[in-house]
Design a protein around this motif. Sequence first.
Motif, PDB file in Angstrom:
ATOM      1  N   PHE A   1      17.497  -5.084   7.176  1.00 17.39           N
ATOM      2  CA  PHE A   1      17.284  -4.879   8.602  1.00 17.39           C
ATOM      3  C   PHE A   1      17.702  -6.129   9.357  1.00 17.39           C
ATOM      4  O   PHE A   1      17.799  -7.217   8.788  1.00 17.39           O
ATOM      5  N   SER A   2      17.978  -5.956  10.618  1.00 22.90           N
ATOM      6  CA  SER A   2      18.330  -7.070  11.494  1.00 22.90           C
ATOM      7  C   SER A   2      17.167  -7.307  12.434  1.00 22.90           C
ATOM      8  O   SER A   2      16.925  -6.511  13.342  1.00 22.90           O
ATOM      9  N   ALA A   3      16.443  -8.375  12.193  1.00 20.04           N
ATOM     10  CA  ALA A   3      15.318  -8.712  13.068  1.00 20.04           C
ATOM     11  C   ALA A   3      15.865  -9.249  14.376  1.00 20.04           C
ATOM     12  O   ALA A   3      16.758 -10.090  14.391  1.00 20.04           O
ATOM     13  N   THR A   4      15.350  -8.739  15.462  1.00 24.43           N
ATOM     14  CA  THR A   4      15.799  -9.188  16.775  1.00 24.43           C
ATOM     15  C   THR A   4      14.692  -9.891  17.559  1.00 24.43           C
ATOM     16  O   THR A   4      14.968 -10.508  18.576  1.00 24.43           O
ATOM     17  N   ARG A   5      13.471  -9.815  17.055  1.00 25.23           N
ATOM     18  CA  ARG A   5      12.358 -10.437  17.765  1.00 25.23           C
ATOM     19  C   ARG A   5      11.237 -10.725  16.778  1.00 25.23           C
ATOM     20  O   ARG A   5      10.984  -9.940  15.874  1.00 25.23           O
ATOM     21  N   THR A   6      10.573 -11.871  16.972  1.00 23.38           N
ATOM     22  CA  THR A   6       9.383 -12.200  16.189  1.00 23.38           C
ATOM     23  C   THR A   6       8.338 -12.812  17.111  1.00 23.38           C
ATOM     24  O   THR A   6       8.670 -13.299  18.193  1.00 23.38           O
TER      25      THR A   6
ATOM     26  N   HIS B   1       0.860  -1.176   0.000  1.00 23.03           N
ATOM     27  CA  HIS B   1       0.000   0.000   0.000  1.00 23.03           C
ATOM     28  C   HIS B   1       0.899   1.229   0.000  1.00 23.03           C
ATOM     29  O   HIS B   1       1.940   1.252   0.652  1.00 23.03           O
ATOM     30  N   GLU B   2       0.544   2.223  -0.740  1.00 24.69           N
ATOM     31  CA  GLU B   2       1.232   3.514  -0.816  1.00 24.69           C
ATOM     32  C   GLU B   2       2.644   3.425  -1.381  1.00 24.69           C
ATOM     33  O   GLU B   2       2.855   3.709  -2.532  1.00 24.69           O
ATOM     34  N   ASP B   3       3.644   2.988  -0.593  1.00 27.79           N
ATOM     35  CA  ASP B   3       5.042   3.033  -1.036  1.00 27.79           C
ATOM     36  C   ASP B   3       5.429   1.932  -2.018  1.00 27.79           C
ATOM     37  O   ASP B   3       6.470   2.020  -2.664  1.00 27.79           O
ATOM     38  N   ALA B   4       4.649   0.865  -2.103  1.00 30.49           N
ATOM     39  CA  ALA B   4       5.008  -0.253  -2.973  1.00 30.49           C
ATOM     40  C   ALA B   4       3.752  -0.983  -3.417  1.00 30.49           C
ATOM     41  O   ALA B   4       2.765  -1.034  -2.699  1.00 30.49           O
ATOM     42  N   ASP B   5       3.827  -1.559  -4.620  1.00 28.67           N
ATOM     43  CA  ASP B   5       2.709  -2.348  -5.122  1.00 28.67           C
ATOM     44  C   ASP B   5       2.741  -3.765  -4.552  1.00 28.67           C
ATOM     45  O   ASP B   5       1.710  -4.403  -4.421  1.00 28.67           O
ATOM     46  N   GLN B   6       3.946  -4.263  -4.257  1.00 28.65           N
ATOM     47  CA  GLN B   6       4.108  -5.562  -3.615  1.00 28.65           C
ATOM     48  C   GLN B   6       5.263  -5.487  -2.628  1.00 28.65           C
ATOM     49  O   GLN B   6       6.196  -4.706  -2.808  1.00 28.65           O
ATOM     50  N   VAL B   7       5.196  -6.338  -1.597  1.00 30.21           N
ATOM     51  CA  VAL B   7       6.218  -6.377  -0.560  1.00 30.21           C
ATOM     52  C   VAL B   7       6.658  -7.824  -0.378  1.00 30.21           C
ATOM     53  O   VAL B   7       5.827  -8.727  -0.349  1.00 30.21           O
ATOM     54  N   ILE B   8       7.976  -8.032  -0.251  1.00 28.55           N
ATOM     55  CA  ILE B   8       8.533  -9.368  -0.026  1.00 28.55           C
ATOM     56  C   ILE B   8       9.481  -9.289   1.163  1.00 28.55           C
ATOM     57  O   ILE B   8      10.320  -8.393   1.237  1.00 28.55           O
ATOM     58  N   LEU B   9       9.351 -10.236   2.080  1.00 29.37           N
ATOM     59  CA  LEU B   9      10.279 -10.382   3.189  1.00 29.37           C
ATOM     60  C   LEU B   9      11.147 -11.595   2.889  1.00 29.37           C
ATOM     61  O   LEU B   9      10.629 -12.669   2.567  1.00 29.37           O
ATOM     62  N   THR B  10      12.469 -11.419   2.958  1.00 28.92           N
ATOM     63  CA  THR B  10      13.389 -12.508   2.630  1.00 28.92           C
ATOM     64  C   THR B  10      14.122 -13.002   3.862  1.00 28.92           C
ATOM     65  O   THR B  10      14.222 -12.293   4.852  1.00 28.92           O
ATOM     66  N   ARG B  11      14.661 -14.187   3.742  1.00 27.31           N
ATOM     67  CA  ARG B  11      15.537 -14.689   4.804  1.00 27.31           C
ATOM     68  C   ARG B  11      16.895 -14.038   4.629  1.00 27.31           C
ATOM     69  O   ARG B  11      17.164 -13.465   3.567  1.00 27.31           O
ATOM     70  N   PRO B  12      17.754 -14.086   5.628  1.00 31.03           N
ATOM     71  CA  PRO B  12      19.091 -13.507   5.486  1.00 31.03           C
ATOM     72  C   PRO B  12      19.866 -14.178   4.351  1.00 31.03           C
ATOM     73  O   PRO B  12      19.786 -15.392   4.165  1.00 31.03           O
ATOM     74  N   CYS B  13      20.586 -13.370   3.595  1.00 28.24           N
ATOM     75  CA  CYS B  13      21.419 -13.867   2.503  1.00 28.24           C
ATOM     76  C   CYS B  13      22.390 -12.753   2.124  1.00 28.24           C
ATOM     77  O   CYS B  13      22.293 -11.642   2.625  1.00 28.24           O
ATOM     78  N   LEU B  14      23.299 -13.059   1.227  1.00 31.44           N
ATOM     79  CA  LEU B  14      24.188 -12.018   0.716  1.00 31.44           C
ATOM     80  C   LEU B  14      23.378 -11.061  -0.143  1.00 31.44           C
ATOM     81  O   LEU B  14      22.529 -11.484  -0.936  1.00 31.44           O
ATOM     82  N   ARG B  15      23.633  -9.776  -0.003  1.00 27.95           N
ATOM     83  CA  ARG B  15      22.874  -8.770  -0.753  1.00 27.95           C
ATOM     84  C   ARG B  15      23.035  -8.970  -2.262  1.00 27.95           C
ATOM     85  O   ARG B  15      22.087  -8.826  -3.028  1.00 27.95           O
ATOM     86  N   GLY B  16      24.226  -9.325  -2.707  1.00 30.31           N
ATOM     87  CA  GLY B  16      24.446  -9.565  -4.129  1.00 30.31           C
ATOM     88  C   GLY B  16      23.585 -10.690  -4.666  1.00 30.31           C
ATOM     89  O   GLY B  16      23.076 -10.615  -5.786  1.00 30.31           O
ATOM     90  N   LYS B  17      23.408 -11.740  -3.862  1.00 31.71           N
ATOM     91  CA  LYS B  17      22.538 -12.847  -4.271  1.00 31.71           C
ATOM     92  C   LYS B  17      21.105 -12.369  -4.422  1.00 31.71           C
ATOM     93  O   LYS B  17      20.427 -12.683  -5.401  1.00 31.71           O
ATOM     94  N   LEU B  18      20.633 -11.597  -3.450  1.00 33.71           N
ATOM     95  CA  LEU B  18      19.263 -11.087  -3.516  1.00 33.71           C
ATOM     96  C   LEU B  18      19.088 -10.199  -4.741  1.00 33.71           C
ATOM     97  O   LEU B  18      18.112 -10.336  -5.476  1.00 33.71           O
ATOM     98  N   ASP B  19      20.023  -9.298  -4.976  1.00 32.94           N
ATOM     99  CA  ASP B  19      19.929  -8.416  -6.144  1.00 32.94           C
ATOM    100  C   ASP B  19      19.875  -9.220  -7.433  1.00 32.94           C
ATOM    101  O   ASP B  19      19.107  -8.896  -8.347  1.00 32.94           O
ATOM    102  N   ALA B  20      20.683 -10.280  -7.514  1.00 34.26           N
ATOM    103  CA  ALA B  20      20.695 -11.123  -8.717  1.00 34.26           C
ATOM    104  C   ALA B  20      19.348 -11.818  -8.912  1.00 34.26           C
ATOM    105  O   ALA B  20      18.835 -11.900 -10.026  1.00 34.26           O
ATOM    106  N   VAL B  21      18.754 -12.298  -7.820  1.00 35.18           N
ATOM    107  CA  VAL B  21      17.450 -12.966  -7.910  1.00 35.18           C
ATOM    108  C   VAL B  21      16.369 -11.972  -8.309  1.00 35.18           C
ATOM    109  O   VAL B  21      15.549 -12.247  -9.199  1.00 35.18           O
TER     110      VAL B  21
END
Length: 99
Positions: A81-86, A42-62
């Motif tokens: 971001f670094s999640a510290t609690r869920t 909503h507002e800032d993005a048409d879709q949102v994805i939360l990923t597991r930790p990985c190398l940023r270069g890998k994510l960018d490539a995907v």
Amino acid sequence: MYIALLSYTAPRNEVDYTLAEHAEWLRAQFSHGLFLVSGNGHEDADQVILTRPCLRGKLDAVLATDPLVLQRLARYRVIEFSATRTAGGFHTINEALAS
């Protein structure tokens, strides 16, 4: 972890033609274990994805392989971001934090 915000750069009627391919691409990323959550934004993005930790270069490539990006119909903005609690119900995310 990352939040990937997808914003359409083309009119919605053009984007609609590629959404089936995009949905299949999303399914593949979930089956590979990279994506944890996705949904409409909503507002800032048409879709949102939360990923597991990985190398940023890998994510960018995907993300660059998303059919919407390949056809220049959308672009991603990525927030690290670094999640510290869920909440306890997010077992998959808790597992991702532990890895």
